[in-house]
Design a protein around this motif. Sequence first.
Motif, short mmCIF file in Angstrom:
data_model
loop_
_atom_site.label_atom_id
_atom_site.label_comp_id
_atom_site.label_asym_id
_atom_site.label_seq_id
_atom_site.Cartn_x
_atom_site.Cartn_y
_atom_site.Cartn_z
N LEU A 124 3.31 13.37 0.07
CA LEU A 124 4.63 12.77 -0.08
C LEU A 124 5.53 13.12 1.11
N MET A 125 5.49 14.34 1.55
CA MET A 125 6.29 14.75 2.71
C MET A 125 5.85 14.04 3.98
N ARG A 126 4.58 13.76 4.10
CA ARG A 126 4.09 13.04 5.28
C ARG A 126 4.68 11.64 5.33
N GLN A 127 4.76 10.98 4.18
CA GLN A 127 5.36 9.66 4.15
C GLN A 127 6.85 9.70 4.48
N VAL A 128 7.54 10.72 3.97
CA VAL A 128 8.97 10.85 4.28
C VAL A 128 9.18 11.11 5.76
N ILE A 169 12.84 21.69 1.12
CA ILE A 169 12.10 21.11 2.25
C ILE A 169 12.48 19.65 2.43
N LEU A 170 12.62 18.90 1.32
CA LEU A 170 13.03 17.51 1.41
C LEU A 170 14.42 17.38 2.00
N ARG A 171 15.34 18.26 1.59
CA ARG A 171 16.69 18.23 2.16
C ARG A 171 16.66 18.52 3.66
N ALA A 172 15.84 19.48 4.07
CA ALA A 172 15.74 19.79 5.50
C ALA A 172 15.13 18.63 6.27
N SER A 173 14.19 17.93 5.68
CA SER A 173 13.59 16.78 6.37
C SER A 173 14.60 15.67 6.57
N LEU A 174 15.43 15.43 5.58
CA LEU A 174 16.47 14.40 5.73
C LEU A 174 17.48 14.79 6.80
N ILE A 210 0.84 -1.21 0.00
CA ILE A 210 0.00 0.00 0.00
C ILE A 210 0.87 1.26 0.00
N THR A 211 1.95 1.24 0.80
CA THR A 211 2.84 2.40 0.85
C THR A 211 3.50 2.65 -0.50
N THR A 212 3.95 1.58 -1.14
CA THR A 212 4.59 1.73 -2.46
C THR A 212 3.60 2.27 -3.48
N LEU A 213 2.38 1.71 -3.50
CA LEU A 213 1.38 2.17 -4.46
C LEU A 213 1.01 3.63 -4.22
N ALA A 214 0.87 4.01 -2.93
CA ALA A 214 0.54 5.40 -2.62
C ALA A 214 1.65 6.35 -3.06
N SER A 215 2.91 5.93 -2.89
CA SER A 215 4.02 6.78 -3.31
C SER A 215 4.03 6.97 -4.82
N VAL A 216 3.81 5.87 -5.56
CA VAL A 216 3.80 5.97 -7.02
C VAL A 216 2.66 6.86 -7.51
#
Length: 296
Positions: free
Chosen positions: A142-146, A84-89, A27-33
């Motif tokens: 997408l950010m919520r999943q990350v 934002i993605l870089r800051a999250s990592l 489910i997680t993979t399908l939601a990401s795609v």
Amino acid sequence: MSAAARVEARSTGVEPALTPVGVERAITTLASVLTVVLTAVAFWLSYEHLQEVAAAHGMAEAVARSWAWPATVDLFIVIGELLILRASLAHRVDWWAIGLVTAGDGASIGLNVAGVGQDASALNYVVAAVPPVAALLAFGALMRQVHAYLARRAMTGVGAPPPGVEAPLTPVMVSVDRPTPPPPVETAGGAEPLPELPALVPGAEGASTPVAVDPASVAASSTAVDLCTPVVYPNRVDQLVRALYGTDFTQPSTARMTQAMAAVGLGASESTARTARGRVKAREPYLTGFPTAIAG
């Protein structure tokens, strides 16, 4: 095979095709795609409409410029999302990046709606506003999943054993006390030591004489666990829960078990964790004597 053995086999066996871990991962993979696809489609629709707005307001003859103009709005969104993605990592918040995304999304939504015209129907405004809003919401999903993935890794401090390998218990060093011979007693006349006393006759009992144990039978580094038959757990969840007992010799809480399970892809079901803990205690009753660090 007895009935008890059959029940144990059914309760400890793990079927990869039937576990909720595989379903959750799928489910997680399908939601990401689907999130990535939705973001691309919404971005394309928004960009296409902004090109039409530019062509209708002074850039009709300059086709290349009308296609390049929407980039001055939408690229702010892309840059801000990457920051934002870089800051999250890095486990921090970049407010400048959030400001870029907010400004870019606001401008995109406003220009898409304004480009419809003044005499259009309300549904036309809705159609124009949907793509940029969908792109914004898709990025938020997408950010919520990350963030959820990074939070699971940060909160889990237990390294789980690889599949099929029993986690080693924390060794406990036990010293074996051996009787030391008494120092030689010198006589009054000189340095002639007294002869040692003869050994006890076999079968005679000494009230205070310690029993000498054959040093070859017990190694100095052996423990009570080494002298017992090891308990093998075929269930990966049982292996993980049993390994938690050896980290700090306390009863693992439900939160700690679910965090460790989620880190190795075994789901985060509290009922599964408690059931596994019950099976471990049933097979090794002495673990119930461990203190409880955190109730769970």
